[in-house]
Motif scaffolding. Structure first.
Motif, mmCIF file in Angstrom:
data_model
loop_
_atom_site.group_PDB
_atom_site.id
_atom_site.type_symbol
_atom_site.label_atom_id
_atom_site.label_comp_id
_atom_site.label_asym_id
_atom_site.label_seq_id
_atom_site.Cartn_x
_atom_site.Cartn_y
_atom_site.Cartn_z
ATOM 1 N N HIS A 66 -6.837 16.281 -5.786
ATOM 2 C CA HIS A 66 -7.372 17.033 -6.915
ATOM 3 C C HIS A 66 -6.987 18.510 -6.866
ATOM 4 N N SER A 67 -6.857 19.053 -5.664
ATOM 5 C CA SER A 67 -6.520 20.475 -5.535
ATOM 6 C C SER A 67 -5.146 20.774 -6.128
ATOM 7 N N LYS A 68 -4.238 19.814 -6.063
ATOM 8 C CA LYS A 68 -2.914 19.981 -6.668
ATOM 9 C C LYS A 68 -3.037 20.182 -8.173
ATOM 10 N N LEU A 69 -3.906 19.398 -8.785
ATOM 11 C CA LEU A 69 -4.139 19.504 -10.232
ATOM 12 C C LEU A 69 -4.732 20.863 -10.578
ATOM 13 N N VAL A 70 -5.725 21.283 -9.824
ATOM 14 C CA VAL A 70 -6.392 22.556 -10.097
ATOM 15 C C VAL A 70 -5.402 23.712 -9.969
ATOM 16 N N GLU A 71 -4.625 23.732 -8.886
ATOM 17 C CA GLU A 71 -3.648 24.805 -8.670
ATOM 18 C C GLU A 71 -2.616 24.852 -9.797
ATOM 19 N N GLN A 131 1.470 11.074 -10.592
ATOM 20 C CA GLN A 131 0.544 12.209 -10.612
ATOM 21 C C GLN A 131 1.314 13.527 -10.684
ATOM 22 N N ASP A 132 2.333 13.675 -9.857
ATOM 23 C CA ASP A 132 3.115 14.912 -9.851
ATOM 24 C C ASP A 132 3.839 15.131 -11.180
ATOM 25 N N LEU A 133 4.342 14.036 -11.763
ATOM 26 C CA LEU A 133 4.993 14.149 -13.074
ATOM 27 C C LEU A 133 4.008 14.623 -14.136
ATOM 28 N N ARG A 134 2.837 14.005 -14.143
ATOM 29 C CA ARG A 134 1.835 14.356 -15.154
ATOM 30 C C ARG A 134 1.289 15.764 -14.925
ATOM 31 N N ILE A 135 1.111 16.164 -13.676
ATOM 32 C CA ILE A 135 0.628 17.515 -13.399
ATOM 33 C C ILE A 135 1.661 18.544 -13.843
ATOM 34 N N ALA A 136 2.935 18.253 -13.615
ATOM 35 C CA ALA A 136 3.998 19.187 -14.015
ATOM 36 C C ALA A 136 4.027 19.387 -15.526
ATOM 37 N N ASP A 169 -4.017 7.858 -16.945
ATOM 38 C CA ASP A 169 -3.136 7.559 -15.801
ATOM 39 C C ASP A 169 -3.301 8.604 -14.709
ATOM 40 N N LEU A 170 -3.335 9.870 -15.113
ATOM 41 C CA LEU A 170 -3.497 10.948 -14.142
ATOM 42 C C LEU A 170 -4.837 10.822 -13.421
ATOM 43 N N LYS A 171 -5.876 10.493 -14.150
ATOM 44 C CA LYS A 171 -7.202 10.309 -13.550
ATOM 45 C C LYS A 171 -7.154 9.205 -12.488
ATOM 46 N N GLN A 172 -6.498 8.084 -12.824
ATOM 47 C CA GLN A 172 -6.391 6.976 -11.860
ATOM 48 C C GLN A 172 -5.567 7.381 -10.635
ATOM 49 N N CYS A 173 -4.505 8.128 -10.856
ATOM 50 C CA CYS A 173 -3.666 8.587 -9.749
ATOM 51 C C CYS A 173 -4.456 9.487 -8.808
ATOM 52 N N LEU A 174 -5.191 10.422 -9.373
ATOM 53 C CA LEU A 174 -5.984 11.347 -8.555
ATOM 54 C C LEU A 174 -7.079 10.607 -7.800
ATOM 55 N N LEU A 205 0.820 -1.204 0.000
ATOM 56 C CA LEU A 205 0.000 0.000 0.000
ATOM 57 C C LEU A 205 0.860 1.263 0.000
ATOM 58 N N ARG A 206 1.938 1.276 0.768
ATOM 59 C CA ARG A 206 2.848 2.433 0.805
ATOM 60 C C ARG A 206 3.498 2.667 -0.550
ATOM 61 N N LEU A 207 3.998 1.585 -1.159
ATOM 62 C CA LEU A 207 4.683 1.707 -2.447
ATOM 63 C C LEU A 207 3.723 2.151 -3.546
ATOM 64 N N GLU A 208 2.529 1.573 -3.560
ATOM 65 C CA GLU A 208 1.565 1.972 -4.582
ATOM 66 C C GLU A 208 1.159 3.430 -4.417
ATOM 67 N N TYR A 209 0.913 3.857 -3.192
ATOM 68 C CA TYR A 209 0.539 5.254 -2.981
ATOM 69 C C TYR A 209 1.659 6.178 -3.450
ATOM 70 N N PHE A 210 2.895 5.840 -3.084
ATOM 71 C CA PHE A 210 4.035 6.653 -3.491
ATOM 72 C C PHE A 210 4.154 6.699 -5.014
ATOM 73 N N ALA A 211 3.946 5.556 -5.671
ATOM 74 C CA ALA A 211 4.029 5.503 -7.134
ATOM 75 C C ALA A 211 2.928 6.349 -7.775
ATOM 76 N N TYR A 212 1.711 6.225 -7.266
ATOM 77 C CA TYR A 212 0.603 7.018 -7.797
ATOM 78 C C TYR A 212 0.887 8.507 -7.613
ATOM 79 N N GLU A 213 1.371 8.877 -6.434
ATOM 80 C CA GLU A 213 1.646 10.282 -6.159
ATOM 81 C C GLU A 213 2.782 10.809 -7.032
ATOM 82 N N THR A 214 3.817 10.003 -7.225
ATOM 83 C CA THR A 214 4.947 10.413 -8.059
ATOM 84 C C THR A 214 4.522 10.584 -9.514
#
Length: 197
Positions: A174-179, A140-145, A163-168, A129-138
């Motif tokens: 979601h607020s990270k994406l909006v900002e 997500q941050d790449l795609r948002i950037a 992919d970004l939709k699944q990560c979010l 669970l920790r690794l998957e969350y970290f991967a999704y967050e990483t």
């Protein structure tokens, strides 16, 4: 050391040289009273490898989905390593051996896909669970950037958007994406002087 190469040469087991070496260091540190520091040390290394793998797989190619590849890599490399390390350390106790009432609240999680075992340890499930969350967050941050580039490349970039939709959905950030999106829109408008009027 390339962990992918190590995995491909010899699947991780309690007898794997890397697992034994790290396991001995962890045991020695635990014996010296540095128990909490030991997990932090190997966790940090694993998360750095995972971040590098996500960056490597995701890159600047938005035309293909990478989420399944990332999750597959987590399953066969870091989780396989952690499974062997936890077994070496004696921390790998299956749910069946827990007494009722002491079972992890995560025990109801699906247990299929854990290297042929039907009852993974609670420690291994927490790691997954920790690794998957970290991967999704990483990811997500790449795609948002790179969101502005992804939008410009649409519809070819629809796999990256999925992919970004699944990560979010998984992270709920979601607020990270909006900002980021608002910031990306403001910059070109400010640059051309459209917002100053």
């Amino acid at each position: 050391m390339d962990i992918d190469e190590c995995y491909s040469q010899d699947k991780f087991s309690e007898n794997n040289k890397l697992v034994k070496n790290i396991g001995k260091v962890v045991c020695d540190l635990r014996n010296l009273g540095f128990t909490s520091m030991t997990e932090d040390a190997y966790a940090s290394a694993i998360f750095m490898l995972l971040k590098a793998k996500v960056h490597d797989l995701a890159g600047d190619d938005y035309r293909s989905s990478v989420l399944d590849s990332i999750k597959g890599w987590i399953q066969v490399v870091p989780l396989q390593f952690l499974n062997a390390l936890l077994a070496y350390l004696g921390d790998s106790i299956s749910f069946v051996q827990h007494s009722p009432g002491t079972e992890s609240p995560l025990a109801s999680q699906p247990s299929s896909g854990y290297f042929g075992t039907s009852t993974p340890s609670s420690g291994l499930i927490r790691w997954k669970l920790r690794l998957e969350y970290f991967a999704y967050e990483t990811l997500q941050d790449l795609r948002i950037a790179k969101l502005f580039e992804i939008i410009v490349d649409y519809p070819d970039s629809s796999p990256a958007i999925e992919d970004l939709k699944q990560c979010l959905k998984y992270t709920g950030q979601h607020s990270k994406l909006v900002e980021s999106f608002l910031s990306a829109l403001r910059y070109p408008l400010t640059y051309c002087g459209c917002l100053n009027q």
